[in-house]
Structures are given as C-alpha cells and as structure tokens.
Design a protein around this motif. Structure first.
Motif, PDB file in Angstrom:
ATOM      1  N   THR A   1       0.857  -1.192   0.000  1.00 37.22           N
ATOM      2  CA  THR A   1       0.000   0.000   0.000  1.00 37.22           C
ATOM      3  C   THR A   1       0.891   1.239   0.000  1.00 37.22           C
ATOM      4  OG1 THR A   1      -0.089  -0.223   2.406  1.00 37.22           O
ATOM      5  CG2 THR A   1      -2.020  -0.982   1.178  1.00 37.22           C
ATOM      6  N   PRO A   2       1.610   1.476  -1.120  1.00 33.15           N
ATOM      7  CA  PRO A   2       2.538   2.617  -1.145  1.00 33.15           C
ATOM      8  C   PRO A   2       1.824   3.918  -0.810  1.00 33.15           C
ATOM      9  CG  PRO A   2       2.254   1.657  -3.348  1.00 33.15           C
ATOM     10  CD  PRO A   2       1.571   0.743  -2.383  1.00 33.15           C
ATOM     11  N   TYR A   3       2.531   4.758  -0.047  1.00 39.81           N
ATOM     12  CA  TYR A   3       1.902   5.975   0.490  1.00 39.81           C
ATOM     13  C   TYR A   3       2.305   7.201  -0.328  1.00 39.81           C
ATOM     14  CZ  TYR A   3      -0.127   9.132   3.846  1.00 39.81           C
ATOM     15  OH  TYR A   3      -0.916  10.086   4.434  1.00 39.81           O
ATOM     16  N   THR A   4       1.306   7.847  -0.919  1.00 41.44           N
ATOM     17  CA  THR A   4       1.515   9.103  -1.631  1.00 41.44           C
ATOM     18  C   THR A   4       0.625  10.149  -0.979  1.00 41.44           C
ATOM     19  OG1 THR A   4       1.833   7.862  -3.666  1.00 41.44           O
ATOM     20  CG2 THR A   4       1.462  10.222  -3.891  1.00 41.44           C
ATOM     21  N   GLY A   5       1.195  11.307  -0.673  1.00 51.77           N
ATOM     22  CA  GLY A   5       0.381  12.366  -0.066  1.00 51.77           C
ATOM     23  C   GLY A   5       1.117  12.989   1.091  1.00 51.77           C
ATOM     24  N   PHE A   6       0.407  13.867   1.812  1.00 56.01           N
ATOM     25  CA  PHE A   6       0.982  14.422   3.026  1.00 56.01           C
ATOM     26  C   PHE A   6       0.875  13.359   4.110  1.00 56.01           C
ATOM     27  CE2 PHE A   6      -0.721  18.208   0.796  1.00 56.01           C
ATOM     28  CZ  PHE A   6       0.444  18.966   0.708  1.00 56.01           C
TER      29      PHE A   6
END
Ligand code: AMP
Length: 413
Positions: free
Chosen positions: A253-258
């Motif tokens: 679940t790669p994390y993109t965002g703040f």
C-alpha cells in the motif's frame, strides 16, 4: 491550469491561497470551501460532495490536479475514485489512509516495521480493557480505534478515569503507555518511495491557556518547533518517516500524499510516534504554508512523479504563528450565525485563514467550531506572536474564544 481542493477548513483555505500563488495556476476551486475561500483572490467555492460528483466536476473542468485536505474523504476512497477515472490527485488511497483511520492498524504497522511508539494492547471487550488498565495502573491512554476528530483520546490520570473512558468511548479500543516529553508535529510529502520533510511545527490541543480544559481540533500552532533540533530531525527521518514510507510500500500500500507524524520527544531527544495522520495538520498548515517560499504546485507535481526527495523546499527564515478563534460553546456545542467584524485586510506578514465561516451578503458569519486562524510572520517567534495577537484583538464576534498563550513552550526555552 485550474486546480481543485477538497475540504472546508482553515487548512484548505491556506492550501487554496498558497496554490493560487503559483504562476501556473489560473484558478483554484474549493469544494465546498468557506467564507474565506469565497473571497480569496483566484479562488472559487463549488458546492459538491461525494466521490462521484467530485470526479464528474474534475472531468468537466479538465482539472489536472486535485489536492485533498481532510481525512474523511481519504478514508472514503476519493483518491481511488479519481485514479480509476484517470485523474491526478494528491493523497493516500483508502488502503493507505488506514494509517489514520484505524489506530489498531497504525499500531500493528509500527510494531511490524520497528517504528518507535508507545507500548499498547487492543481490546474489543470493555471488561478485558479494564483488567488491562488495572494491571498497568495510571497514567494510561485510552483511544477509540476509528476517526474521532481528536475527541477519541483520553489521557487518564487515574484508573477510575481510564475505566470511565472505556465505557464512554466503547467499541474497539487501543490502550497504551503514557509517554512523557514534548510534542511536535512532523509533516512530510511522500511520493510512494521517499519523503520530503516540511517545516516543523507544534500545535496546542487544549481549549484553555496553560494546556487546560478539553481537547480540541487545535487552538493555535507555530513553525518552526525548536524542540526538533537538527539531531532530532535526522532521527525522526531515519527512525520514523523513512521506515514508514518503506513499510507502506513493502506492505503493498505505497503511500503518496501528506503524512503527519505526531511525535513525543523525550528529554534525551528520542522521538516516539503518538499517531499518524494521512493529511496536513490543522492549524499547523497555516503557519507552515506562510513560511513556504517554493511553489506548492511544483512540489506536489514532484511527489506525484516520484521525485519528491530531490525537489527541495525553500523556507522563509522567519517564524510563523497562528491563533485560532473558536465559536461560543466550542468544542461541545459551537453556536453558529454570529456576525464577524474587524477582519483585517490581508498583509504580507499577516493573514486570516477562515474555517467555520460563511459569506452572507456582505457579511461573514460563524458557521462552525473553529472559526478563524490569524497567522503572522515575524523575525522571531515573539515578533510573530505580537503581530498575530495585534490582529486577533481587533476581530470581534459574540462569544469568541481564543488562547492568549500560543507559543508559550517555545518562548520558555
Ligand atoms: P492522538 O490523536 O493519538 O495524537 O492523541 C491526541 C493527543 O493525546 C496527543 O496529541 C497527545 O497530547 C495525547 N496522547 C496520545 N497518545 C499519548 C501517549 N501515548 N502518551 C501521552 N499522551 C498521548
């Protein structure tokens, strides 16, 4: 280009204002926005809610980039819906947003990836939770598992208080060791593989001066946070942020965002993670973005293109401090409809970001708990604080509540 910001708080006003500064941007739509975004130059409110309506609007307007402010739409999968429609959006997917949406998920994640955090246990059963509290004694922290807008955490000073919290919160509970030290907010922009740290900050969660009274969404914040020395900063990146981004990728679940890490830093400078939020903090965003000199659109583009760690952000060397004005009755039952007077014109070193406000003809009236965040820059924190309070004292609405001591911890140092 035209951008879309989702949300209606002070964080979203600050985001919309900052994005609108970019020479690449003609207009920033805010859905649904507030009384402040309604008046901000280059910004327009749109009355929209629900993933389908947001996606349809972004398609119709040809919006190349959407930025999500609050946690609720993230937990409802707005990023997944935009991506499925082939639209670019900055924020974590629903699966990645569990880092905030479930405290139990976050704790298991941290244990699995060796990220320092308070020792904990999770319970579905109140009697077992109480027995655990009896075995460990107080102080002890009781947390509701799901999203609770800052109202799902009780730092119990006695066993009886912890029992009462278990009964009141109900459902699945996380019970954890009470950590000592000083808190700080550490926010990064993540691109799925790596992260860029934003300026550090510290907020004030209690309603009243001296950290008294009930917990709130936040009554004020400042940046930078002196407790985060260069040494602490390096440790947070090495021990918390980098393992978190790598761990999310490893878990599929790669994390993109703040990504926001709420930290407790002990006397030796060792950081522990109190919580993760899958978004910018409110009100930390307001002082942080006042200090950001780089183009935020460029930074978000870099994050969406997987090159955020190379982007580098330029910060104003000055300090920024924001004071929240809250409505009568906040946080329990905020009153709406009070007319706000004395709002200053925006100045380069002082801006009023709106949260719970609504434009009513020529007037602006209160429409929520936290109403405004008056944010100022100064050569040092003391100067930023004087400038902010100078503006705060001229703003009037019936029943306004605010703290007089924002920044006290840093000033005591
Ligand atoms: P959270 O929503 O988990 O950040 O909790 C809200 C607030 O409760 C934090 O900002 C802290 O002030 C306090 N808190 C949460 N967890 C702990 C802990 N383990 N030890 C001490 N204070 C805590």
């Amino acid at each position: 280009m035209k951008l879309l910001v989702i949300g209606s708080g002070g964080r979203e006003h600050a985001l919309a204002w900052k994005l609108a500064q970019s020479p690449r941007v003609q207009k920033v739509f805010v859905a649904p926005g507030n009384g402040g975004t309604a008046r901000e130059a280059g910004v327009e409110n749109v009355e929209l809610s629900g993933n389908a309506a947001l996606v349809a609007f972004a398609k119709k307007e040809g919006i190349p980039l959407t930025v999500v402010g609050p946690e609720a739409p993230l937990a409802e999968g707005v990023v997944d819906a935009f991506r499925e429609a082939g639209l670019r959006i900055f924020g974590p997917t629903r699966a990645a947003a569990q880092l905030e949406a479930s405290k139990d998920f976050a704790k298991r994640f941290m244990v699995r990836h060796g990220i320092p955090t308070a020792r904990h246990a999770t319970f579905e059963d109140a009697a077992q939770a109480k027995a655990y509290v009896d075995g460990h004694g107080a102080p002890i922290v009781v947390k509701a598992d799901g999203l609770a807008s800052g109202k799902g955490v009780v730092v119990a000073q006695t066993v009886a208080e912890a029992h009462a919290a278990i009964d009141r919160l109900g459902g699945r509970l996380v019970i954890e060791e009470c950590l000592q030290g000083e808190e700080a907010s550490f926010i990064v922009m993540a691109d799925g593989a790596r992260a860029l740290a934003l300026a550090t900050s510290q907020d004030h969660k209690r309603l009243l001066d001296g950290d008294q009274g009930p917990n709130t969404g936040g009554m004020g914040a400042y940046s930078p946070a002196p407790v985060v020395t260069p040494q602490v900063h390096a440790r947070v990146m090495r021990e918390i942020v980098n393992p978190a981004i790598a761990g999310m990728a490893q878990d599929g679940t790669p994390y993109t965002g703040f990504l926001y890490a709420g930290l407790m830093i002990d006397a030796s400078g060792a950081p522990k993670t109190l919580e993760f939020n899958c978004r910018l903090g409110d009100p930390e965003t307001q002082p942080i973005l006042m200090r950001l000199k780089s183009d935020l659109v460029d930074l978000i583009d870099a994050a969406l293109d997987g090159r955020v760690a190379d982007a580098g952000a330029e910060w104003d060397r000055r300090a920024a401090l924001g004071v929240v004005l809250a409505a009568h009755g906040y946080p329990d039952s905020p009153r709406k409809g009070d007319r706000i007077e004395g709002l200053p014109a925006p100045a380069p070193d002082c801006r009023v970001f709106h949260a719970g406000t609504r434009a009513e003809g020529k007037d602006v009236v209160t429409s929520g708990g936290r109403v405004l965040c008056v944010t100022a820059l100064g050569d040092n924190l003391r100067a930023a604080r004087s400038r902010a309070y100078e503006a705060v004292e001229r703003i009037r609405f019936e029943g306004a509540q605010y703290r007089r001591d924002i920044g006290f911890r840093a000033l005591k140092r």
